[in-house]
Design a protein around this motif. Structure first.
Motif, PDB file in Angstrom:
ATOM      1  N   GLU A  59       1.126 -23.905  28.100  1.00 41.24           N
ATOM      2  CA  GLU A  59       1.927 -23.563  29.256  1.00 41.24           C
ATOM      3  C   GLU A  59       1.401 -24.930  30.211  1.00 41.24           C
ATOM      4  N   LEU A  60       2.379 -25.919  30.383  1.00 43.50           N
ATOM      5  CA  LEU A  60       2.080 -26.980  31.160  1.00 43.50           C
ATOM      6  C   LEU A  60       2.907 -27.105  32.280  1.00 43.50           C
ATOM      7  N   PRO A  61       2.591 -27.958  33.408  1.00 40.88           N
ATOM      8  CA  PRO A  61       3.535 -27.989  34.562  1.00 40.88           C
ATOM      9  C   PRO A  61       4.716 -28.759  34.198  1.00 40.88           C
ATOM     10  N   PHE A  62       6.012 -28.372  34.419  1.00 40.24           N
ATOM     11  CA  PHE A  62       7.238 -29.135  34.333  1.00 40.24           C
ATOM     12  C   PHE A  62       8.192 -28.818  35.681  1.00 40.24           C
ATOM     13  N   SER A  63       9.181 -29.357  35.547  1.00 39.29           N
ATOM     14  CA  SER A  63      10.183 -28.905  36.486  1.00 39.29           C
ATOM     15  C   SER A  63      11.552 -29.657  35.992  1.00 39.29           C
ATOM     16  N   CYS A  64      12.107 -30.937  36.071  1.00 40.05           N
ATOM     17  CA  CYS A  64      13.473 -31.251  35.775  1.00 40.05           C
ATOM     18  C   CYS A  64      13.783 -31.535  34.401  1.00 40.05           C
ATOM     19  N   ARG A  65      12.411 -31.939  33.442  1.00 35.31           N
ATOM     20  CA  ARG A  65      12.616 -32.228  31.921  1.00 35.31           C
ATOM     21  C   ARG A  65      13.497 -33.324  31.900  1.00 35.31           C
ATOM     22  N   ASN A  66      13.705 -34.070  32.639  1.00 38.43           N
ATOM     23  CA  ASN A  66      14.755 -35.398  32.626  1.00 38.43           C
ATOM     24  C   ASN A  66      13.964 -36.755  32.862  1.00 38.43           C
ATOM     25  N   GLY A  67      12.475 -36.815  33.587  1.00 34.81           N
ATOM     26  CA  GLY A  67      12.051 -37.957  33.710  1.00 34.81           C
ATOM     27  C   GLY A  67      12.296 -38.219  35.156  1.00 34.81           C
ATOM     28  N   ALA A  68      12.455 -37.359  35.914  1.00 32.81           N
ATOM     29  CA  ALA A  68      13.107 -37.729  37.385  1.00 32.81           C
ATOM     30  C   ALA A  68      12.080 -37.339  38.518  1.00 32.81           C
ATOM     31  N   CYS A  69      11.055 -36.359  38.023  1.00 27.82           N
ATOM     32  CA  CYS A  69      10.298 -36.001  39.017  1.00 27.82           C
ATOM     33  C   CYS A  69       8.904 -36.102  38.429  1.00 27.82           C
ATOM     34  N   THR A  70       7.851 -35.690  39.246  1.00 26.37           N
ATOM     35  CA  THR A  70       6.513 -35.856  38.871  1.00 26.37           C
ATOM     36  C   THR A  70       5.945 -34.617  38.382  1.00 26.37           C
ATOM     37  N   ALA A  71       6.286 -33.631  38.245  1.00 27.44           N
ATOM     38  CA  ALA A  71       5.933 -32.231  37.988  1.00 27.44           C
ATOM     39  C   ALA A  71       5.039 -32.267  36.617  1.00 27.44           C
ATOM     40  N   CYS A  72       5.379 -33.174  35.699  1.00 27.22           N
ATOM     41  CA  CYS A  72       4.789 -32.885  34.413  1.00 27.22           C
ATOM     42  C   CYS A  72       3.785 -34.388  34.384  1.00 27.22           C
ATOM     43  N   ALA A  73       3.486 -34.836  35.336  1.00 27.07           N
ATOM     44  CA  ALA A  73       2.702 -36.296  35.350  1.00 27.07           C
ATOM     45  C   ALA A  73       1.305 -36.038  34.816  1.00 27.07           C
ATOM     46  N   VAL A  74       1.065 -36.821  33.978  1.00 29.43           N
ATOM     47  CA  VAL A  74      -0.377 -36.995  33.191  1.00 29.43           C
ATOM     48  C   VAL A  74      -0.936 -38.226  33.566  1.00 29.43           C
ATOM     49  N   LEU A  90       2.664 -42.870  20.497  1.00 32.65           N
ATOM     50  CA  LEU A  90       2.573 -44.142  19.629  1.00 32.65           C
ATOM     51  C   LEU A  90       1.015 -43.887  19.011  1.00 32.65           C
ATOM     52  N   SER A  91       0.318 -43.407  19.241  1.00 31.30           N
ATOM     53  CA  SER A  91      -1.104 -43.153  18.667  1.00 31.30           C
ATOM     54  C   SER A  91      -1.635 -41.835  19.098  1.00 31.30           C
ATOM     55  N   ASP A  92      -2.705 -41.516  18.354  1.00 31.99           N
ATOM     56  CA  ASP A  92      -3.604 -40.199  19.158  1.00 31.99           C
ATOM     57  C   ASP A  92      -3.702 -40.404  20.377  1.00 31.99           C
ATOM     58  N   LEU A  93      -3.491 -39.462  21.291  1.00 26.71           N
ATOM     59  CA  LEU A  93      -3.630 -39.512  22.890  1.00 26.71           C
ATOM     60  C   LEU A  93      -4.647 -38.624  23.381  1.00 26.71           C
ATOM     61  N   GLU A  94      -5.219 -38.943  24.602  1.00 22.93           N
ATOM     62  CA  GLU A  94      -5.875 -38.112  25.394  1.00 22.93           C
ATOM     63  C   GLU A  94      -5.236 -38.053  26.498  1.00 22.93           C
ATOM     64  N   VAL A  95      -4.851 -37.184  27.360  1.00 24.34           N
ATOM     65  CA  VAL A  95      -4.280 -37.028  28.825  1.00 24.34           C
ATOM     66  C   VAL A  95      -4.795 -35.811  29.573  1.00 24.34           C
ATOM     67  N   GLU A  96      -4.721 -36.085  31.024  1.00 23.63           N
ATOM     68  CA  GLU A  96      -4.897 -35.023  31.715  1.00 23.63           C
ATOM     69  C   GLU A  96      -3.791 -34.784  32.600  1.00 23.63           C
ATOM     70  N   THR A  97      -3.357 -33.540  33.267  1.00 23.21           N
ATOM     71  CA  THR A  97      -2.658 -33.227  33.842  1.00 23.21           C
ATOM     72  C   THR A  97      -2.868 -33.587  35.462  1.00 23.21           C
ATOM     73  N   GLN A  98      -1.789 -34.056  36.325  1.00 28.67           N
ATOM     74  CA  GLN A  98      -2.100 -34.531  37.824  1.00 28.67           C
ATOM     75  C   GLN A  98      -1.645 -33.682  38.498  1.00 28.67           C
ATOM     76  N   ASP A  99      -2.016 -33.787  39.712  1.00 26.81           N
ATOM     77  CA  ASP A  99      -1.553 -33.083  40.780  1.00 26.81           C
ATOM     78  C   ASP A  99      -0.119 -33.719  41.308  1.00 26.81           C
ATOM     79  N   GLU A 100       0.856 -32.765  41.315  1.00 28.23           N
ATOM     80  CA  GLU A 100       2.301 -33.363  41.328  1.00 28.23           C
ATOM     81  C   GLU A 100       2.255 -34.153  42.818  1.00 28.23           C
ATOM     82  N   ASP A 101       1.727 -33.465  43.799  1.00 28.87           N
ATOM     83  CA  ASP A 101       1.888 -34.106  45.246  1.00 28.87           C
ATOM     84  C   ASP A 101       0.980 -35.477  45.330  1.00 28.87           C
ATOM     85  N   GLU A 102       0.038 -35.414  44.600  1.00 32.22           N
ATOM     86  CA  GLU A 102      -0.749 -36.853  44.576  1.00 32.22           C
ATOM     87  C   GLU A 102       0.011 -37.711  44.021  1.00 32.22           C
ATOM     88  N   VAL A 103       0.679 -37.596  42.893  1.00 34.03           N
ATOM     89  CA  VAL A 103       1.525 -38.346  42.272  1.00 34.03           C
ATOM     90  C   VAL A 103       2.753 -38.884  43.088  1.00 34.03           C
TER      91      VAL A 103
END
Length: 122
Positions: free
Chosen positions: A38-53, A86-99
């Motif tokens: 369960e991860l943050p998301f909103s538009c699923r189209n790459g237009a908002c910052t809800a799922c930013a990492v 494109l490789s193994d990854l490590e990411v962390e979610t961000q606060d949408e408002d900060e991004v």
């Protein structure tokens, strides 16, 4: 033959970490959700910052990430909804408002918006 990569996602909002195996031709968010994350998301189209990492290690490809400026991409930000590993990854979610503030704050840097008079009083 399609390659797959391990993507570790640290969700800062819930203090949980998900590890998912994502084929190189699948979106990271879609695959993670399919695996029960369960991860943050909103538009699923790459237009908002809800799922930013923030990418901590590894590489990804996000050609449809309209919601991130080239400057933010260069700083290591990505949108999981339109990112391919494109490789193994490590990411962390961000606060949408900060991004959002980093993305658009320069446009709103002149203080609070002042309300005008109602249309019938102008």
């Amino acid at each position: 033959m399609t390659r797959s990569y391990t993507v570790r996602i640290h969700n800062r909002q819930t203090n949980t970490t998900h590890s998912v195996v994502v084929p190189e031709d699948r979106y990271i968010l879609h695959t993670a959700e399919h695996d029960g994350a369960e991860l943050p998301f909103s538009c699923r189209n790459g237009a908002c910052t809800a799922c930013a990492v923030r990418v901590l290690s590894g590489e990804l490809y996000q050609p449809e990430a309209m919601g991130l400026s080239p400057e933010l991409r260069a700083k290591g930000y990505a949108l999981l909804c339109v990112s391919y590993p494109l490789s193994d990854l490590e990411v962390e979610t961000q606060d949408e408002d900060e991004v959002y503030e980093q993305q658009f704050g320069r446009y709103f840097g002149r203080g609070k918006v002042k309300r005008g008079l109602p249309l019938d009083e102008e």
